[in-house]
Design an enzyme around this catalytic site. Structure first.
Site, PDB file in Angstrom:
ATOM      1  CE1 TYR A 139       8.333  -2.168   3.475  1.00  0.00           C
ATOM      2  CE2 TYR A 139       8.666  -1.267   1.289  1.00  0.00           C
ATOM      3  CZ  TYR A 139       7.816  -1.715   2.284  1.00  0.00           C
ATOM      4  OH  TYR A 139       6.465  -1.712   2.074  1.00  0.00           O
ATOM      5  CE  LYS A 194       0.992   6.562  15.546  1.00  0.00           C
ATOM      6  NZ  LYS A 194      -0.281   7.306  15.473  1.00  0.00           N
ATOM      7  CG  ASP A 226      -2.581   7.971  13.181  1.00  0.00           C
ATOM      8  OD1 ASP A 226      -1.658   8.771  12.927  1.00  0.00           O
ATOM      9  OD2 ASP A 226      -3.055   7.836  14.325  1.00  0.00           O
ATOM     10  CG  ASP A 250       5.071   0.426  -0.549  1.00  0.00           C
ATOM     11  OD1 ASP A 250       4.482   0.713  -1.614  1.00  0.00           O
ATOM     12  OD2 ASP A 250       5.439  -0.739  -0.279  1.00  0.00           O
ATOM     13  CG  ASP A 254       0.141   1.305  -3.375  1.00  0.00           C
ATOM     14  OD1 ASP A 254       0.950   1.919  -4.095  1.00  0.00           O
ATOM     15  OD2 ASP A 254       0.138   0.069  -3.260  1.00  0.00           O
TER      16      ASP A 254
END
Length: 365
Positions: A139, A194, A226, A250, A254
């Site tokens: 971001y 990752k 993942d 983020d 959620d």
């Protein structure tokens, strides 16, 4: 009695409705408690203001946020309010405050509340916190990406040792104050990355490990992002505190909210060393704005997080007590399962839930 100045940004869509409930609960509980005084100042910021005046966050409002002891935000943004490059203007408010005030840690607790049915088939105990690095990661490239003739578009991930160290230290401090993961009570911070594919995430992991070495009383672990999404559904009780880069944080926060009943329960805090912003993790939901059915719980819980942060920052037990009353009252209302908004399977309105929380708080005061 301790006094605090709170900048309130109701925002757009359902933002004003849920913020009104949260501030009503705050005023009622702190007044009844008597040990904390809040001076709440509302500011107009968001997509609606941008549509009217061409600016979402004025310098005057920004300065008011800087001067405040904390910031309480409702929900910012409307899907039709976009810059020419397609970005929603909500970033003009949220990202400016996060980046300019160095609110480097996004703290998003997730817990299964008694009384609410779990969407998970096995319904394991869920009680962990996602700590999201807030001012770097992918971001950080939000206004600096490259678009060449609408043919090639690039964004660059930014991960620094300092930023990663700061957010990881926040995660370990938080774990040291909690009771451990539901599975066995073990205090643990899990790094989500990752690192097996991208060097930037391998670097994030190396810095994490350096910080972890300085906290021998808290265990550490690593999970690829993942695999994390599978564990959140199948084995959420294995987590205590989770730390991740901005975009990964983020996404998994959620998903975490969805596993315990949805974003209507998802409180959040964006904090730094000097400033703190508290808001529900959900959006402005303009399709239900004005209908009186929006769930205010996430905003009320965010307000409780604000009081708890103020208590920790200022060594103020009265603020901590008021925060506990609000959180406990929310738990009482959810456990009774009689006054719930439609997103939780009930038929109650926004104001009705607010009044139920206030009544439950009165029984605790």
């Amino acid at each position: 009695m301790t006094e605090y100045r709170i900048a309130v940004l109701p925002g757009d869509g359902i933002g004003p409705e849920i913020t009104e409930v949260a501030t009503r609960v705050l005023r009622h509980v702190t007044t009844r408690h008597g040990g904390v005084a809040l001076h709440l100042t509302a500011h107009d910021a968001g997509a609606g203001r941008w549509q009217r005046e061409g600016v979402a966050l004025t310098d005057e409002t920004y300065d008011g946020c800087v001067r405040a002891d904390a910031i309480l935000m409702g929900a910012i943004g409307l899907p039709e309010a976009r810059h020419p490059d397609g970005r929603e203007v909500n970033g003009d408010v949220i990202f400016r405050l996060r980046f300019d005030l160095d609110l480097y840690a996004g703290i998003r607790p997730v817990r299964a509340w008694p009384g609410l049915a779990s969407p998970l088939a096995a319904a394991p105990p869920v009680d962990y916190v996602v700590v999201r690095e807030n001012v770097e990661g992918l971001y950080a490239s939000r206004t600096g990406g490259c678009n060449v003739r609408e043919e090639v578009a690039t964004d660059t991930i930014v991960i620094t040792a300092t930023g990663t160290r700061k957010v990881t230290e926040q995660a370990f401090r938080l774990a040291a104050k909690r009771g451990g993961r539901p599975r066995d009570g073990r205090s643990m911070v899990t790094c989500v990355d990752k690192a097996n594919v991208l060097s930037s995430y391998a670097f994030f992991r190396r810095v994490f490990d350096q910080v972890a070495a300085g906290h021998p009383g808290v265990a550490s672990d690593h999970v690829y992002v993942d695999a994390m999404t599978a564990y959140q559904v199948q084995q959420p009780d294995m987590f205590d505190v989770v730390v991740a880069e901005n975009m990964f944080g983020d996404i998994i926060s959620d998903l975490a909210a969805a596993t315990v009943g949805g974003l209507g329960l998802a409180a959040s805090a964006d904090v730094g060393d000097r400033h703190g912003l508290f808001q529900p993790a959900h959006g402005s939901a303009p399709t239900i704005a004005g209908k009186g059915v929006a769930n205010p719980v996430a905003t009320v819980l965010s307000a409780a997080m604000m009081l708890d942060w103020l208590a920790d920052r200022h060594g103020d037990p009265a603020a901590a007590e008021a925060a506990g009353v609000i959180e406990g009252a929310v738990g009482d209302v959810l456990a009774a399962a009689r006054v719930l908004t439609p997103d939780l399977g009930g038929a109650a309105g926004t104001d009705e839930v607010g009044e139920a929380i206030i009544a439950a708080a009165d029984r605790r005061l």
